[in-house]
Design a protein around this motif. Structure first.
Motif, PDB file in Angstrom:
ATOM      1  N   SER A 182       4.139   8.633  40.837  1.00 31.96           N
ATOM      2  CA  SER A 182       5.353   9.140  40.011  1.00 31.96           C
ATOM      3  C   SER A 182       6.344   7.834  39.586  1.00 31.96           C
ATOM      4  CB  SER A 182       6.291  10.011  40.575  1.00 31.96           C
ATOM      5  OG  SER A 182       6.964   9.665  41.905  1.00 31.96           O
ATOM      6  N   LYS A 183       6.060   6.795  40.268  1.00 36.61           N
ATOM      7  CA  LYS A 183       6.903   5.595  40.205  1.00 36.61           C
ATOM      8  C   LYS A 183       8.346   5.546  40.330  1.00 36.61           C
ATOM      9  CE  LYS A 183       3.124   3.397  38.561  1.00 36.61           C
ATOM     10  NZ  LYS A 183       2.407   2.811  39.361  1.00 36.61           N
ATOM     11  N   LEU A 184       8.471   6.577  41.633  1.00 34.68           N
ATOM     12  CA  LEU A 184       9.803   6.856  41.907  1.00 34.68           C
ATOM     13  C   LEU A 184      10.216   6.061  43.207  1.00 34.68           C
ATOM     14  CD1 LEU A 184      10.401  10.635  41.306  1.00 34.68           C
ATOM     15  CD2 LEU A 184      11.139   8.521  39.900  1.00 34.68           C
ATOM     16  N   LEU A 185      11.153   5.464  43.113  1.00 36.97           N
ATOM     17  CA  LEU A 185      11.718   4.735  44.359  1.00 36.97           C
ATOM     18  C   LEU A 185      13.125   5.096  44.546  1.00 36.97           C
ATOM     19  CD1 LEU A 185      11.783   1.898  45.829  1.00 36.97           C
ATOM     20  CD2 LEU A 185      13.019   0.955  44.031  1.00 36.97           C
ATOM     21  N   SER A 186      13.297   5.450  46.029  1.00 36.12           N
ATOM     22  CA  SER A 186      14.558   5.823  46.505  1.00 36.12           C
ATOM     23  C   SER A 186      15.128   4.804  47.509  1.00 36.12           C
ATOM     24  CB  SER A 186      14.265   7.207  47.276  1.00 36.12           C
ATOM     25  OG  SER A 186      15.298   7.586  48.169  1.00 36.12           O
ATOM     26  N   ILE A 187      16.322   4.527  47.621  1.00 35.41           N
ATOM     27  CA  ILE A 187      16.802   3.618  48.572  1.00 35.41           C
ATOM     28  C   ILE A 187      18.044   4.392  49.307  1.00 35.41           C
ATOM     29  CG2 ILE A 187      18.151   1.446  48.891  1.00 35.41           C
ATOM     30  CD1 ILE A 187      16.606   0.333  46.524  1.00 35.41           C
ATOM     31  N   LYS A 188      17.969   4.328  50.431  1.00 35.65           N
ATOM     32  CA  LYS A 188      18.949   5.007  51.249  1.00 35.65           C
ATOM     33  C   LYS A 188      19.517   3.897  52.307  1.00 35.65           C
ATOM     34  CE  LYS A 188      21.292   8.358  53.729  1.00 35.65           C
ATOM     35  NZ  LYS A 188      22.430   7.521  54.254  1.00 35.65           N
ATOM     36  N   ASN A 189      20.591   3.261  51.867  1.00 37.69           N
ATOM     37  CA  ASN A 189      21.220   2.391  52.733  1.00 37.69           C
ATOM     38  C   ASN A 189      22.061   2.902  53.737  1.00 37.69           C
ATOM     39  OD1 ASN A 189      20.166  -0.241  51.546  1.00 37.69           O
ATOM     40  ND2 ASN A 189      21.739   0.285  49.850  1.00 37.69           N
ATOM     41  N   ASP A 190      22.378   2.332  55.099  1.00 39.06           N
ATOM     42  CA  ASP A 190      23.264   3.000  56.096  1.00 39.06           C
ATOM     43  C   ASP A 190      24.596   3.244  55.650  1.00 39.06           C
ATOM     44  OD1 ASP A 190      20.918   2.307  57.461  1.00 39.06           O
ATOM     45  OD2 ASP A 190      21.619   0.498  58.401  1.00 39.06           O
ATOM     46  N   ASN A 191      25.021   4.592  55.805  1.00 41.36           N
ATOM     47  CA  ASN A 191      26.213   4.889  55.565  1.00 41.36           C
ATOM     48  C   ASN A 191      26.481   5.159  54.082  1.00 41.36           C
ATOM     49  OD1 ASN A 191      27.084   4.763  58.440  1.00 41.36           O
ATOM     50  ND2 ASN A 191      27.512   2.692  58.404  1.00 41.36           N
ATOM     51  N   ASP A 192      25.355   5.315  53.147  1.00 40.29           N
ATOM     52  CA  ASP A 192      25.693   5.522  51.992  1.00 40.29           C
ATOM     53  C   ASP A 192      24.680   6.580  51.488  1.00 40.29           C
ATOM     54  OD1 ASP A 192      26.380   4.780  49.187  1.00 40.29           O
ATOM     55  OD2 ASP A 192      25.254   3.103  49.177  1.00 40.29           O
ATOM     56  N   ASN A 193      24.694   7.114  50.187  1.00 38.63           N
ATOM     57  CA  ASN A 193      23.970   8.132  49.736  1.00 38.63           C
ATOM     58  C   ASN A 193      22.644   7.466  49.047  1.00 38.63           C
ATOM     59  OD1 ASN A 193      26.050   9.959  49.593  1.00 38.63           O
ATOM     60  ND2 ASN A 193      26.895   9.420  47.953  1.00 38.63           N
ATOM     61  N   GLU A 194      21.706   8.358  49.022  1.00 34.48           N
ATOM     62  CA  GLU A 194      20.372   8.021  48.796  1.00 34.48           C
ATOM     63  C   GLU A 194      20.543   7.889  47.333  1.00 34.48           C
ATOM     64  OE1 GLU A 194      15.798   9.675  49.309  1.00 34.48           O
ATOM     65  OE2 GLU A 194      17.440  11.011  49.159  1.00 34.48           O
ATOM     66  N   ARG A 195      19.822   6.923  46.733  1.00 31.35           N
ATOM     67  CA  ARG A 195      19.929   6.230  45.152  1.00 31.35           C
ATOM     68  C   ARG A 195      18.490   6.394  44.587  1.00 31.35           C
ATOM     69  NH1 ARG A 195      25.369   4.974  44.133  1.00 31.35           N
ATOM     70  NH2 ARG A 195      26.498   4.439  46.038  1.00 31.35           N
ATOM     71  N   TRP A 196      18.299   7.000  43.485  1.00 33.72           N
ATOM     72  CA  TRP A 196      16.840   6.938  43.079  1.00 33.72           C
ATOM     73  C   TRP A 196      16.553   6.073  41.831  1.00 33.72           C
ATOM     74  CZ3 TRP A 196      12.830   9.609  44.981  1.00 33.72           C
ATOM     75  CH2 TRP A 196      13.151  10.354  46.055  1.00 33.72           C
ATOM     76  N   TYR A 197      15.723   5.469  41.708  1.00 31.50           N
ATOM     77  CA  TYR A 197      15.318   4.789  40.542  1.00 31.50           C
ATOM     78  C   TYR A 197      13.684   4.948  40.119  1.00 31.50           C
ATOM     79  CZ  TYR A 197      19.067   1.829  42.539  1.00 31.50           C
ATOM     80  OH  TYR A 197      20.134   1.287  43.079  1.00 31.50           O
ATOM     81  N   ARG A 198      13.517   4.484  38.896  1.00 35.92           N
ATOM     82  CA  ARG A 198      12.068   4.851  38.334  1.00 35.92           C
ATOM     83  C   ARG A 198      11.591   3.433  38.125  1.00 35.92           C
ATOM     84  NH1 ARG A 198      12.958   7.798  34.371  1.00 35.92           N
ATOM     85  NH2 ARG A 198      13.149   6.230  32.767  1.00 35.92           N
ATOM     86  N   VAL A 199      10.713   2.979  38.578  1.00 34.49           N
ATOM     87  CA  VAL A 199       9.800   1.792  38.344  1.00 34.49           C
ATOM     88  C   VAL A 199       9.378   1.589  37.091  1.00 34.49           C
ATOM     89  CG1 VAL A 199       8.479  -0.114  39.437  1.00 34.49           C
ATOM     90  CG2 VAL A 199       9.647   1.250  40.786  1.00 34.49           C
ATOM     91  N   GLU A 200       9.946   0.612  36.229  1.00 35.33           N
ATOM     92  CA  GLU A 200       9.587   0.632  34.864  1.00 35.33           C
ATOM     93  C   GLU A 200       8.595  -0.317  34.635  1.00 35.33           C
ATOM     94  OE1 GLU A 200      10.268   2.755  32.123  1.00 35.33           O
ATOM     95  OE2 GLU A 200      11.398   3.887  33.742  1.00 35.33           O
ATOM     96  N   VAL A 201       8.591  -1.532  35.499  1.00 36.60           N
ATOM     97  CA  VAL A 201       7.705  -2.774  35.502  1.00 36.60           C
ATOM     98  C   VAL A 201       7.823  -3.349  36.965  1.00 36.60           C
ATOM     99  CG1 VAL A 201       7.636  -5.165  34.719  1.00 36.60           C
ATOM    100  CG2 VAL A 201       8.413  -3.508  33.020  1.00 36.60           C
ATOM    101  N   LEU A 202       6.485  -3.518  37.400  1.00 36.12           N
ATOM    102  CA  LEU A 202       6.221  -4.240  38.711  1.00 36.12           C
ATOM    103  C   LEU A 202       5.267  -5.316  38.469  1.00 36.12           C
ATOM    104  CD1 LEU A 202       6.940  -4.624  41.770  1.00 36.12           C
ATOM    105  CD2 LEU A 202       5.332  -2.556  42.117  1.00 36.12           C
ATOM    106  N   THR A 203       5.548  -6.578  38.737  1.00 34.79           N
ATOM    107  CA  THR A 203       4.571  -7.463  38.659  1.00 34.79           C
ATOM    108  C   THR A 203       4.690  -8.586  39.723  1.00 34.79           C
ATOM    109  OG1 THR A 203       5.779  -9.314  37.226  1.00 34.79           O
ATOM    110  CG2 THR A 203       4.313  -7.565  36.206  1.00 34.79           C
ATOM    111  N   SER A 204       4.330  -9.512  39.936  1.00 38.21           N
ATOM    112  CA  SER A 204       4.612 -10.543  41.265  1.00 38.21           C
ATOM    113  C   SER A 204       5.739 -11.354  41.003  1.00 38.21           C
ATOM    114  CB  SER A 204       3.351 -11.420  41.477  1.00 38.21           C
ATOM    115  OG  SER A 204       3.090 -12.015  40.147  1.00 38.21           O
TER     116      SER A 204
END
Length: 153
Positions: free
Chosen positions: A102-124
């Motif tokens: 799905s290309k979905l990325l979730s970031i959950k930092n300590d003491n923060d809400n989970e934030r969702w992103y969609r990866v549009e481009v990923l290269t080196s």
């Protein structure tokens, strides 16, 4: 002859039904390391093409670093100051999840809400994320606009 035909049929079925389980691991490995914001764009939500605003980090902001590790650890280090007087202003750490399909990325930092992103481009060298939270209507056309953040190595 029947045994060979049967073996061929099972082999073909097995090969077509296999999913490349290593693709997600490969993409996470490619994501691993330091990334710096190269631009932030707000795009019209009506046509997903019209650029409404572009921000290019300068001075100390250009040093801000997003970091991923293959064990799903992530951190973000941010800087403040002026000119050559940049100092680390803070650092957040947490965990991320990524789904290759799905290309979905979730970031959950300590003491923060989970934030969702969609990866549009990923290269080196390039990582472009569509922000899937905190939407707003910049141009007052009644449709929430999209924020894309582009990172470079």
């Amino acid at each position: 002859m029947k045994k060979q035909l049967l073996l061929f049929a099972f082999s073909a079925l097995a090969l077509t039904s296999c999913k490349d389980d290593n693709l997600e691991a490969y993409e996470i490995e490619m994501m691993s390391g330091d990334w710096k914001v190269s631009k932030i764009q707000t795009i019209s939500g009506k046509d997903n093409k019209t650029v409404l605003k572009t921000e290019i980090p300068t001075d100390c902001e250009a040093k801000n670093t997003l970091y991923f590790r293959s064990d799903y650890f992530t951190s973000y280090t941010y800087y403040t100051g002026t000119g050559l007087e940049c100092q680390v202003s803070g650092k957040t750490e947490g965990k991320f999840t990524y789904t290759e399909e799905s290309k979905l990325l979730s970031i959950k930092n300590d003491n923060d809400n989970e934030r969702w992103y969609r990866v549009e481009v990923l290269t080196s060298q390039d990582l472009k994320l569509a922000q899937l939270f905190a939407a707003f209507d910049l141009n007052d056309d009644g449709t929430d606009d999209l924020i894309y953040v582009t990172y470079k190595r």
